[in-house]
Scaffold this active site. Structure first.
Site, PDB file in Angstrom:
ATOM      1  N   GLU A  33     -26.149  93.851  12.185  1.00  0.00           N
ATOM      2  CA  GLU A  33     -24.722  94.117  11.924  1.00  0.00           C
ATOM      3  C   GLU A  33     -24.502  95.229  10.910  1.00  0.00           C
ATOM      4  OE1 GLU A  33     -22.494  90.837  10.238  1.00  0.00           O
ATOM      5  OE2 GLU A  33     -20.592  91.862  10.529  1.00  0.00           O
ATOM      6  N   LYS A  58     -24.172  93.641  16.403  1.00  0.00           N
ATOM      7  CA  LYS A  58     -22.841  93.185  15.981  1.00  0.00           C
ATOM      8  C   LYS A  58     -22.160  94.351  15.284  1.00  0.00           C
ATOM      9  CE  LYS A  58     -20.473  89.693  13.195  1.00  0.00           C
ATOM     10  NZ  LYS A  58     -20.419  88.255  12.912  1.00  0.00           N
TER      11      LYS A  58
END
Ligand code: 13P
Length: 336
Positions: A171, A213
């Site tokens: 992420e 992500k």
């Protein structure tokens, strides 16, 4: 790892991020007048994960270290999730610190001792992990040094996770803070993701056994621009096509401080536009939890209302990943 990836990306499902650090959950509880203790955090997370309809639209839940060790009745929380068919995951980074000589920029820590922690997380039942890096945007930021420091750490984290048979959720969050345009967000996100995949390749991370992500491509929170959903969807998909290899099985979006309804509507626009080589879904924290937390307010008597609020948001987002959401199914929020 491949079967975990496939289960996490099951059609019509997404992830619930419930991995707020002690400091972050403390701030969110405080804003609602909820005392923040180990017990109240346990009760809150237990309320979320025992929502009866959760497995209908949620394939995995990202937990915080403390929660992975807590129980509902006699059962450890990861076991409660696995038994209901939801995969337990764990945030493994240790948060951000300021980068020296680079004002306004941060790097995420947590690599020291990570190999040993991962072995323990596997024993506790986790099957996937998450590491979040944050990238600030302005006319000058981000610096090359900030991007490199963060994407290198993400690559090392991912390689360590795959060594431990845990699927990494990688992420790099480009923050919404600031008054930048959607175009600037797109430019920065494309640069960060391209740099990330260079480092993942250097660390020989298997692209087939990871999930990306990322944020949607949006104007900054203080920008005078308002982008319609189709423009967000176009910018997001263009950016991802230019920077994410098609070998990556799935991309899940964070909500990043958008309202719950806006995050769902934009997710729907992105998924409805189609023509993407990856499975697209959600891994929302606030956009799934805000209404449920506000309905709960720390009281056992409010658990049914809070679970109903979570059910509603998971259902809306479950429709959005199929491009079938309509704002007509929305209803009043406890925050209105
Ligand atoms: P938000 O959806 O609240 O941005 O949280 C997602 C997340 O996991 C951030 O790391």
């Amino acid at each position: 790892m491949r079967s975990t990836v496939e289960a996490l990306l099951a059609p019509g499902k997404g992830l619930l991020a419930a991995d707020e650090s002690l400091k972050t959950i403390g701030k969110r509880f405080e804003a609602l007048g909820i005392a923040c203790t180990e017990e109240s955090r346990r009760n809150y997370r237990a309320m979320l994960i025992t929502t009866p309809t959760l497995p209908e639209h949620i394939s995995g839940v990202i937990l915080y270290d403390e929660t992975l060790r807590q129980k509902v009745g006699d059962a450890l929380i990861p076991d409660v999730l696995s038994r209901s068919g939801v995969i337990p995951g764990i945030k493994v980074d240790k948060g951000t610190v300021a980068l020296p000589s680079l004002p306004g920029e941060k790097v995420t820590e947590g690599l020291d001792g990570l190999r040993e922690r991962l072995a323990e997380y596997w024993r506790l039942g986790a099957r996937f992990t998450k590491w979040r890096a944050v990238i600030a945007v302005s006319a000058q930021l981000p610096s090359r040094a900030c991007i490199d420091a963060n994407t290198q750490a993400l690559a090392r984290f991912a390689a360590l996770c795959q060594e431990a048979s845990l699927v990494p959720i990688i992420e790099p969050e480009v923050l919404m803070d600031g008054n930048h345009t959607l175009q600037r967000c797109e430019e920065v996100t494309t640069r960060v993701l391209s740099n990330l995949f260079d480092h993942l390749s250097e660390y020989q991370v298997s692209l087939e056994k990871m999930i990306l992500k990322t944020g949607m491509v949006l104007p900054g929170r203080d920008s005078p621009d308002t982008a319609p959903d189709w423009e967000v969807a176009e910018g997001t998909l263009r950016c991802l096509r230019r920077s994410v290899p098609s070998a990556v099985p799935g991309i899940v979006f964070l909500s990043g401080g958008q309202s719950s309804v806006a995050a769902t509507a934009r997710l729907n626009a992105i998924c409805a536009m189609g023509r993407a080589p990856w499975t697209l879904s959600f891994s929302f924290g606030r956009a799934l939890q805000n209404d449920a937390m506000a309905a709960w307010r720390g009281l056992a008597a409010n658990v049914p209302a809070a679970q109903d609020a979570l059910r509603h948001r998971t259902e809306c987002n479950g429709l959005a990943v199929q491009g079938k959401y309509s704002s007509q199914i929305e209803r009043a929020s406890p925050l209105d």
